[in-house]
Design an enzyme around this catalytic site. Sequence first.
Site, PDB file in Angstrom:
ATOM      1  N   ASP A  35       0.945  -1.109  -0.041  1.00 37.25           N
ATOM      2  CA  ASP A  35      -0.222   0.205  -0.092  1.00 37.25           C
ATOM      3  C   ASP A  35       0.817   1.305  -0.030  1.00 37.25           C
ATOM      4  OD1 ASP A  35      -3.324   0.293   1.185  1.00 37.25           O
ATOM      5  OD2 ASP A  35      -2.100   1.973   0.960  1.00 37.25           O
ATOM      6  N   THR A  95     -17.121   6.705  -5.626  1.00 36.37           N
ATOM      7  CA  THR A  95     -17.721   7.298  -6.553  1.00 36.37           C
ATOM      8  C   THR A  95     -17.057   8.630  -7.090  1.00 36.37           C
ATOM      9  OG1 THR A  95     -19.746   6.654  -5.294  1.00 36.37           O
ATOM     10  CG2 THR A  95     -19.978   8.448  -6.882  1.00 36.37           C
ATOM     11  N   PHE A 163     -16.982 -11.203  -2.337  1.00 35.02           N
ATOM     12  CA  PHE A 163     -18.333 -11.081  -1.820  1.00 35.02           C
ATOM     13  C   PHE A 163     -18.141 -11.008  -0.204  1.00 35.02           C
ATOM     14  CE2 PHE A 163     -18.735 -12.899  -6.017  1.00 35.02           C
ATOM     15  CZ  PHE A 163     -19.706 -12.048  -6.665  1.00 35.02           C
ATOM     16  N   ALA A 165     -18.689 -10.179   3.500  1.00 34.04           N
ATOM     17  CA  ALA A 165     -19.278  -8.819   4.379  1.00 34.04           C
ATOM     18  C   ALA A 165     -18.424  -8.454   5.234  1.00 34.04           C
ATOM     19  CB  ALA A 165     -20.633  -9.378   4.749  1.00 34.04           C
ATOM     20  N   LYS A 221     -20.896  -8.851  -9.678  1.00 34.10           N
ATOM     21  CA  LYS A 221     -20.685  -8.257  -8.222  1.00 34.10           C
ATOM     22  C   LYS A 221     -21.446  -6.934  -8.116  1.00 34.10           C
ATOM     23  CE  LYS A 221     -18.932  -6.914  -4.588  1.00 34.10           C
ATOM     24  NZ  LYS A 221     -19.202  -7.384  -3.328  1.00 34.10           N
ATOM     25  N   LEU A 222     -21.731  -6.370  -9.245  1.00 30.36           N
ATOM     26  CA  LEU A 222     -22.691  -4.927  -9.133  1.00 30.36           C
ATOM     27  C   LEU A 222     -24.032  -5.481  -8.959  1.00 30.36           C
ATOM     28  CD1 LEU A 222     -21.409  -2.761 -12.069  1.00 30.36           C
ATOM     29  CD2 LEU A 222     -20.880  -2.387  -9.486  1.00 30.36           C
ATOM     30  N   CYS A 277     -19.807   0.053   0.130  1.00 30.71           N
ATOM     31  CA  CYS A 277     -20.212  -0.540  -1.568  1.00 30.71           C
ATOM     32  C   CYS A 277     -21.516   0.043  -1.863  1.00 30.71           C
ATOM     33  CB  CYS A 277     -19.805  -2.132  -1.194  1.00 30.71           C
ATOM     34  SG  CYS A 277     -18.272  -2.214  -0.839  1.00 30.71           S
ATOM     35  N   ARG A 443     -32.333   0.160  14.966  1.00 29.16           N
ATOM     36  CA  ARG A 443     -32.019  -1.169  14.562  1.00 29.16           C
ATOM     37  C   ARG A 443     -32.766  -2.400  15.026  1.00 29.16           C
ATOM     38  NH1 ARG A 443     -27.789  -1.302  10.776  1.00 29.16           N
ATOM     39  NH2 ARG A 443     -26.631   0.721  10.864  1.00 29.16           N
TER      40      ARG A 443
HETATM   41  P1  NAI Z   1     -10.084   0.578   1.191  1.00 30.45           P
HETATM   42  O1  NAI Z   1      -9.979   2.020   1.141  1.00 30.45           O
HETATM   43  O2  NAI Z   1     -10.090   0.077   2.756  1.00 30.45           O
HETATM   44  O3  NAI Z   1      -8.474   0.144   0.732  1.00 30.45           O
HETATM   45  C1  NAI Z   1      -7.892   0.392  -0.513  1.00 30.45           C
HETATM   46  C2  NAI Z   1      -6.294   0.695  -0.205  1.00 30.45           C
HETATM   47  O4  NAI Z   1      -5.798   0.814  -1.421  1.00 30.45           O
HETATM   48  C3  NAI Z   1      -5.996   1.914   0.610  1.00 30.45           C
HETATM   49  O5  NAI Z   1      -5.297   1.696   1.523  1.00 30.45           O
HETATM   50  C4  NAI Z   1      -5.142   2.854  -0.338  1.00 30.45           C
HETATM   51  O6  NAI Z   1      -4.229   3.625   0.266  1.00 30.45           O
HETATM   52  C5  NAI Z   1      -4.599   1.633  -1.431  1.00 30.45           C
HETATM   53  N1  NAI Z   1      -4.281   2.276  -2.593  1.00 30.45           N
HETATM   54  C6  NAI Z   1      -4.951   3.061  -3.498  1.00 30.45           C
HETATM   55  N2  NAI Z   1      -4.131   3.263  -4.659  1.00 30.45           N
HETATM   56  C7  NAI Z   1      -2.851   2.548  -4.660  1.00 30.45           C
HETATM   57  C8  NAI Z   1      -2.026   2.360  -5.417  1.00 30.45           C
HETATM   58  N3  NAI Z   1      -1.733   3.101  -6.335  1.00 30.45           N
HETATM   59  N4  NAI Z   1      -0.731   1.675  -4.908  1.00 30.45           N
HETATM   60  C9  NAI Z   1      -1.046   1.057  -3.512  1.00 30.45           C
HETATM   61  N5  NAI Z   1      -2.003   1.139  -2.847  1.00 30.45           N
HETATM   62  C10 NAI Z   1      -2.997   2.003  -3.094  1.00 30.45           C
HETATM   63  O7  NAI Z   1     -10.859   0.070   0.228  1.00 30.45           O
HETATM   64  P2  NAI Z   1     -11.637  -1.526   0.524  1.00 30.45           P
HETATM   65  O8  NAI Z   1     -12.851  -1.354   1.485  1.00 30.45           O
HETATM   66  O9  NAI Z   1     -10.652  -2.596   0.779  1.00 30.45           O
HETATM   67  O10 NAI Z   1     -12.262  -1.527  -0.991  1.00 30.45           O
HETATM   68  C11 NAI Z   1     -11.541  -2.065  -2.008  1.00 30.45           C
HETATM   69  C12 NAI Z   1     -12.164  -2.555  -3.125  1.00 30.45           C
HETATM   70  O11 NAI Z   1     -12.853  -3.825  -2.914  1.00 30.45           O
HETATM   71  C13 NAI Z   1     -13.330  -1.398  -3.720  1.00 30.45           C
HETATM   72  O12 NAI Z   1     -13.341  -1.579  -5.000  1.00 30.45           O
HETATM   73  C14 NAI Z   1     -14.528  -2.119  -3.091  1.00 30.45           C
HETATM   74  O13 NAI Z   1     -15.556  -1.576  -3.810  1.00 30.45           O
HETATM   75  C15 NAI Z   1     -14.247  -3.680  -3.232  1.00 30.45           C
HETATM   76  N6  NAI Z   1     -15.068  -4.316  -2.103  1.00 30.45           N
HETATM   77  C16 NAI Z   1     -15.219  -3.980  -0.750  1.00 30.45           C
HETATM   78  C17 NAI Z   1     -15.877  -4.463   0.106  1.00 30.45           C
HETATM   79  C18 NAI Z   1     -16.011  -4.071   1.601  1.00 30.45           C
HETATM   80  O14 NAI Z   1     -16.774  -4.827   2.297  1.00 30.45           O
HETATM   81  N7  NAI Z   1     -15.457  -2.962   1.887  1.00 30.45           N
HETATM   82  C19 NAI Z   1     -16.459  -5.712  -0.263  1.00 30.45           C
HETATM   83  C20 NAI Z   1     -16.113  -6.330  -1.616  1.00 30.45           C
HETATM   84  C21 NAI Z   1     -15.583  -5.459  -2.546  1.00 30.45           C
END
Ligand code: NAI
Length: 465
Positions: A35, A95, A163, A165, A221-222, A277, A443
């Site tokens: 990251d 978004t 998928f 949660a 997924k969407l 999401c 809730r």
């Molecule tokens: P998050 O915001 O918690 O984590 C994303 C991470 O990516 C951040 O730590 C950011 O610093 C890092 N990042 C961004 N650009 C980068 C780069 N160029 N190089 C290295 N690191 C970079 O997001 P989250 O919740 O993990 O979601 C990630 C994806 O998964 C999204 O597309 C989301 O829609 C999808 N998703 C999320 C779920 C959830 O429950 N949060 C469940 C299923 C899918």
Amino acid sequence: MKIKNICCIGAGYVGGPTMAVIAKQCPNIKVTVVDINEARIAAWNDENLDNLPVFEPGLDAIVAEARGRNLFFSTEVDKAIDEAEMIFISVNTPTKTYGKGKGMAADLKYIELCARQIARVSKQDKIIVEKSTLPVRTASAIKDILDNTGNDVAFQILSNPEFLAEGTAVEDLLSPDRVLIGGDTNPEGLKAIEALADVYANWVPQDRILRTNVWSSELSKLTANAFLAQRVSSINAMSEICEKTGADVNEVSKAIGMDSRIGAKFLKSSVGFGGSCFQKDILNLVYIAKSYGLNEVADYWEQVILMNEHQKQRFSDNIVSTLYNTVSGKKIAFLGWAFKKDTNDTRESAAIKIADNLLNEQAEITVFDPKVVEERIYADLEYLNTRSNEENRNLLKVENDPYKTCENAHAIAILTEWDEFKTYDWKQIFNKMQKPAFVFDGRGLLDKETLEDIGFVYYKIGTGQ
Ligand code: NAI
């Protein structure tokens, strides 16, 4: 092809837990999560497992087992990309907040940056896995970038949406209902699909590993998120009718959920869904539909979001009108700030919108959440830009003791379904509140009769007064 070295770009709520579970289940694969956020990586490497950046039940034990063995967290993105045969992209896809598609389309700049970085660094063939949720046909954009870098490396792009949660991520990852892998249908594509399927096959039964074309996988997924959110908005729409007619939404849910065609899950009425999401993915779907001129499809799904907004608005409106049409200067205690129980994630939490509405009415809010830290709460409010940071901090206080949170309050709003709220000494809380003492249970967590016996005026979402 047997995968020995995996890299995941993005150590967030998805990248962290997902990779921790892959590392636990596949001790022979080296998994490096990278990251650009140094503080986040430092937290993943913290000796004290209470400081992990993501709270999920059971996650600390898995990190403790695999970290340093075959699970690594690092900021050295180039190095990890170079070494891996398979690269998961798990960065955020929020978004868009600017330009074309503002407020609707997914912002793919982080995805594109990853693709360009992979293209620049890679010297050998690699499989790229889209783990982030992406608009249908994104894989072709990624492929375009990767194929035009001129350093003669072959890339296969797979879609492998997540998928899980939040709140049950570890359980969901250890025994997923299904794992979905989309890829090209040519021989190289099929080989890449099987390489990823082999990783999952270390713990997931073959019949739960679905192989599809890449567009079906992206769109599934969407679709899943749209269907899940639509159930919540549907039952929430019924909750308002229940309140007017004397029906009880919990009884209605139970009655319809026993129909095997409907099923019992995801039928709990609440103050509205949150999380990073549902809203973002439905807006994205609406945007895609509109871009193909499918206006009826777009309007159909958009209504799910509008209903959710309405549910939050009417919850805060009800607090104001019940408290004699003014909450100015009145203390309102918030129990819960996270968007659901068992997570420290607050993105799009209903609590944020309810707080904003009540602060506009000059309420004085005190918040307690078992897992959300003070700075996160202020950051959520500041992000809205409704008032100055100073005003937010003057009007809203964060407490770390639930009983103190409720002391002298005119009303309590329950905004997250944390189990521990059920175990509180509600008599003691009542004794120290202003009278009449109101509870607005967003809730449906507490028992109406018990609360009314103590003396509370108790409002439960979806039940008539
Ligand atoms: P998050 O915001 O918690 O984590 C994303 C991470 O990516 C951040 O730590 C950011 O610093 C890092 N990042 C961004 N650009 C980068 C780069 N160029 N190089 C290295 N690191 C970079 O997001 P989250 O919740 O993990 O979601 C990630 C994806 O998964 C999204 O597309 C989301 O829609 C999808 N998703 C999320 C779920 C959830 O429950 N949060 C469940 C299923 C899918």
